[in-house]
Write a protein that holds these residues in place. Structure first.
Motif, PDB file in Angstrom:
ATOM      1  N   HIS A 123       2.804  77.881  10.426  1.00  0.00           N
ATOM      2  CA  HIS A 123       2.760  76.566  11.074  1.00  0.00           C
ATOM      3  C   HIS A 123       1.669  75.679  10.475  1.00  0.00           C
ATOM      4  O   HIS A 123       1.668  74.473  10.674  1.00  0.00           O
ATOM      5  CB  HIS A 123       2.543  76.714  12.577  1.00  0.00           C
ATOM      6  N   HIS A 124       0.766  76.279   9.742  1.00  0.00           N
ATOM      7  CA  HIS A 124      -0.328  75.543   9.107  1.00  0.00           C
ATOM      8  C   HIS A 124      -0.006  75.196   7.649  1.00  0.00           C
ATOM      9  O   HIS A 124      -0.890  74.772   6.923  1.00  0.00           O
ATOM     10  CB  HIS A 124      -1.611  76.373   9.152  1.00  0.00           C
ATOM     11  N   SER A 125       1.225  75.346   7.247  1.00  0.00           N
ATOM     12  CA  SER A 125       1.594  75.100   5.850  1.00  0.00           C
ATOM     13  C   SER A 125       2.507  73.884   5.739  1.00  0.00           C
ATOM     14  O   SER A 125       3.177  73.495   6.696  1.00  0.00           O
ATOM     15  CB  SER A 125       2.308  76.317   5.268  1.00  0.00           C
ATOM     16  N   TRP A 126       2.519  73.294   4.535  1.00  0.00           N
ATOM     17  CA  TRP A 126       3.417  72.184   4.244  1.00  0.00           C
ATOM     18  C   TRP A 126       3.807  72.278   2.773  1.00  0.00           C
ATOM     19  O   TRP A 126       2.938  72.412   1.905  1.00  0.00           O
ATOM     20  CB  TRP A 126       2.736  70.855   4.530  1.00  0.00           C
ATOM     21  N   PRO A 127       5.109  72.191   2.465  1.00  0.00           N
ATOM     22  CA  PRO A 127       5.536  72.309   1.063  1.00  0.00           C
ATOM     23  C   PRO A 127       5.218  71.036   0.271  1.00  0.00           C
ATOM     24  O   PRO A 127       5.211  69.934   0.811  1.00  0.00           O
ATOM     25  CB  PRO A 127       7.045  72.516   1.179  1.00  0.00           C
ATOM     26  N   TYR A 128       4.944  71.237  -0.998  1.00  0.00           N
ATOM     27  CA  TYR A 128       4.726  70.106  -1.896  1.00  0.00           C
ATOM     28  C   TYR A 128       5.496  70.320  -3.180  1.00  0.00           C
ATOM     29  O   TYR A 128       5.918  71.431  -3.492  1.00  0.00           O
ATOM     30  CB  TYR A 128       3.230  69.893  -2.173  1.00  0.00           C
ATOM     31  N   GLU A 129       5.694  69.243  -3.912  1.00  0.00           N
ATOM     32  CA  GLU A 129       6.383  69.284  -5.204  1.00  0.00           C
ATOM     33  C   GLU A 129       5.436  68.781  -6.280  1.00  0.00           C
ATOM     34  O   GLU A 129       4.620  67.897  -6.037  1.00  0.00           O
ATOM     35  CB  GLU A 129       7.624  68.390  -5.177  1.00  0.00           C
ATOM     36  N   ARG A 130       5.554  69.343  -7.459  1.00  0.00           N
ATOM     37  CA  ARG A 130       4.789  68.874  -8.613  1.00  0.00           C
ATOM     38  C   ARG A 130       5.759  68.199  -9.575  1.00  0.00           C
ATOM     39  O   ARG A 130       6.750  68.790  -9.988  1.00  0.00           O
ATOM     40  CB  ARG A 130       4.091  70.035  -9.312  1.00  0.00           C
ATOM     41  N   VAL A 131       5.467  66.946  -9.919  1.00  0.00           N
ATOM     42  CA  VAL A 131       6.232  66.202 -10.908  1.00  0.00           C
ATOM     43  C   VAL A 131       5.237  65.777 -11.980  1.00  0.00           C
ATOM     44  O   VAL A 131       4.343  64.974 -11.709  1.00  0.00           O
ATOM     45  CB  VAL A 131       6.931  64.969 -10.291  1.00  0.00           C
ATOM     46  N   ALA A 132       5.387  66.369 -13.159  1.00  0.00           N
ATOM     47  CA  ALA A 132       4.408  66.210 -14.244  1.00  0.00           C
ATOM     48  C   ALA A 132       3.054  66.682 -13.717  1.00  0.00           C
ATOM     49  O   ALA A 132       2.921  67.835 -13.338  1.00  0.00           O
ATOM     50  CB  ALA A 132       4.390  64.792 -14.764  1.00  0.00           C
ATOM     51  N   SER A 133       2.060  65.800 -13.629  1.00  0.00           N
ATOM     52  CA  SER A 133       0.747  66.215 -13.108  1.00  0.00           C
ATOM     53  C   SER A 133       0.498  65.677 -11.701  1.00  0.00           C
ATOM     54  O   SER A 133      -0.598  65.829 -11.169  1.00  0.00           O
ATOM     55  CB  SER A 133      -0.352  65.739 -14.056  1.00  0.00           C
ATOM     56  N   ASP A 134       1.510  65.057 -11.092  1.00  0.00           N
ATOM     57  CA  ASP A 134       1.369  64.488  -9.750  1.00  0.00           C
ATOM     58  C   ASP A 134       1.896  65.444  -8.686  1.00  0.00           C
ATOM     59  O   ASP A 134       2.853  66.184  -8.915  1.00  0.00           O
ATOM     60  CB  ASP A 134       2.143  63.166  -9.646  1.00  0.00           C
ATOM     61  N   LEU A 135       1.265  65.396  -7.514  1.00  0.00           N
ATOM     62  CA  LEU A 135       1.698  66.193  -6.372  1.00  0.00           C
ATOM     63  C   LEU A 135       2.292  65.267  -5.318  1.00  0.00           C
ATOM     64  O   LEU A 135       1.728  64.205  -5.032  1.00  0.00           O
ATOM     65  CB  LEU A 135       0.524  66.960  -5.771  1.00  0.00           C
ATOM     66  N   TYR A 136       3.417  65.684  -4.747  1.00  0.00           N
ATOM     67  CA  TYR A 136       4.116  64.887  -3.740  1.00  0.00           C
ATOM     68  C   TYR A 136       4.443  65.735  -2.526  1.00  0.00           C
ATOM     69  O   TYR A 136       4.774  66.912  -2.655  1.00  0.00           O
ATOM     70  CB  TYR A 136       5.460  64.375  -4.285  1.00  0.00           C
TER      71      TYR A 136
ATOM     72  N   ARG B 118       1.527  77.925  -5.224  1.00  0.00           N
ATOM     73  CA  ARG B 118       2.428  77.130  -6.063  1.00  0.00           C
ATOM     74  C   ARG B 118       3.458  76.336  -5.268  1.00  0.00           C
ATOM     75  O   ARG B 118       4.093  75.444  -5.799  1.00  0.00           O
ATOM     76  CB  ARG B 118       3.140  78.032  -7.055  1.00  0.00           C
ATOM     77  N   ASP B 119       3.635  76.662  -3.991  1.00  0.00           N
ATOM     78  CA  ASP B 119       4.661  76.007  -3.189  1.00  0.00           C
ATOM     79  C   ASP B 119       4.136  75.281  -1.956  1.00  0.00           C
ATOM     80  O   ASP B 119       4.755  74.333  -1.484  1.00  0.00           O
ATOM     81  CB  ASP B 119       5.694  77.036  -2.712  1.00  0.00           C
ATOM     82  N   TYR B 120       3.025  75.755  -1.402  1.00  0.00           N
ATOM     83  CA  TYR B 120       2.557  75.253  -0.114  1.00  0.00           C
ATOM     84  C   TYR B 120       1.077  74.900  -0.130  1.00  0.00           C
ATOM     85  O   TYR B 120       0.284  75.525  -0.820  1.00  0.00           O
ATOM     86  CB  TYR B 120       2.761  76.300   0.999  1.00  0.00           C
ATOM     87  N   ILE B 121       0.762  73.901   0.692  1.00  0.00           N
ATOM     88  CA  ILE B 121      -0.615  73.608   1.058  1.00  0.00           C
ATOM     89  C   ILE B 121      -0.823  74.247   2.421  1.00  0.00           C
ATOM     90  O   ILE B 121      -0.020  74.046   3.331  1.00  0.00           O
ATOM     91  CB  ILE B 121      -0.869  72.089   1.097  1.00  0.00           C
ATOM     92  N   TRP B 122      -1.877  75.037   2.555  1.00  0.00           N
ATOM     93  CA  TRP B 122      -2.207  75.715   3.806  1.00  0.00           C
ATOM     94  C   TRP B 122      -3.416  75.016   4.402  1.00  0.00           C
ATOM     95  O   TRP B 122      -4.459  74.922   3.759  1.00  0.00           O
ATOM     96  CB  TRP B 122      -2.501  77.189   3.551  1.00  0.00           C
ATOM     97  N   ALA B 123      -3.272  74.516   5.624  1.00  0.00           N
ATOM     98  CA  ALA B 123      -4.306  73.687   6.256  1.00  0.00           C
ATOM     99  C   ALA B 123      -4.978  74.421   7.408  1.00  0.00           C
ATOM    100  O   ALA B 123      -4.483  75.433   7.892  1.00  0.00           O
ATOM    101  CB  ALA B 123      -3.681  72.396   6.761  1.00  0.00           C
ATOM    102  N   THR B 124      -6.095  73.857   7.865  1.00  0.00           N
ATOM    103  CA  THR B 124      -6.802  74.411   9.012  1.00  0.00           C
ATOM    104  C   THR B 124      -6.128  73.999  10.315  1.00  0.00           C
ATOM    105  O   THR B 124      -6.342  74.623  11.343  1.00  0.00           O
ATOM    106  CB  THR B 124      -8.258  73.970   9.027  1.00  0.00           C
ATOM    107  N   GLN B 125      -5.323  72.918  10.294  1.00  0.00           N
ATOM    108  CA  GLN B 125      -4.640  72.466  11.509  1.00  0.00           C
ATOM    109  C   GLN B 125      -3.139  72.696  11.398  1.00  0.00           C
ATOM    110  O   GLN B 125      -2.609  72.899  10.306  1.00  0.00           O
ATOM    111  CB  GLN B 125      -4.931  70.979  11.794  1.00  0.00           C
ATOM    112  N   VAL B 126      -2.472  72.650  12.527  1.00  0.00           N
ATOM    113  CA  VAL B 126      -1.018  72.836  12.571  1.00  0.00           C
ATOM    114  C   VAL B 126      -0.339  71.607  11.966  1.00  0.00           C
ATOM    115  O   VAL B 126      -0.654  70.471  12.346  1.00  0.00           O
ATOM    116  CB  VAL B 126      -0.540  73.061  14.023  1.00  0.00           C
ATOM    117  N   LEU B 127       0.565  71.811  11.025  1.00  0.00           N
ATOM    118  CA  LEU B 127       1.292  70.719  10.375  1.00  0.00           C
ATOM    119  C   LEU B 127       2.771  70.708  10.759  1.00  0.00           C
ATOM    120  O   LEU B 127       3.460  69.726  10.536  1.00  0.00           O
ATOM    121  CB  LEU B 127       1.168  70.828   8.853  1.00  0.00           C
ATOM    122  N   ARG B 128       3.277  71.802  11.319  1.00  0.00           N
ATOM    123  CA  ARG B 128       4.691  71.887  11.700  1.00  0.00           C
ATOM    124  C   ARG B 128       4.843  71.908  13.188  1.00  0.00           C
ATOM    125  O   ARG B 128       4.102  72.477  13.904  1.00  0.00           O
ATOM    126  CB  ARG B 128       5.317  73.148  11.123  1.00  0.00           C
TER     127      ARG B 128
END
Length: 76
Positions: A5-18, A66-76
């Motif tokens: 619940h503390h994770s959120w997926p991100y995508e890498r396009v070239a050197s940018d994170l989305y 490589r797939d997720y940002i894991w945070a200290t707070q709930v993101l989901r």
């Protein structure tokens, strides 16, 4: 062990994170303003701050993989 619940997926396009969608305001897509040094620290497990450019909410990144940002707070 980190809770999913503390994770959120991100995508890498070239050197940018989305994020496909902001976990707070649901804007889509969101280019993350994370510098290379901050990204490297997050991959090492050093807590790193990320301010969302769309709604200015703050995420404290506990770690990244490589797939997720894991945070200290709930993101989901």
């Amino acid at each position: 062990m980190l809770d999913f619940h503390h994770s959120w997926p991100y995508e890498r396009v070239a050197s940018d994170l989305y994020f496909e969608e902001c976990p707070f305001c649901h804007e889509s897509p969101v280019l993350l303003s994370l510098k290379k040094e901050a990204e490297a620290r997050a991959f090492q497990g050093i807590k790193t701050n990320l301010v969302m450019p769309c709604c200015h909410e703050k995420i404290v990144i506990e770690t990244m993989d490589r797939d997720y940002i894991w945070a200290t707070q709930v993101l989901r």
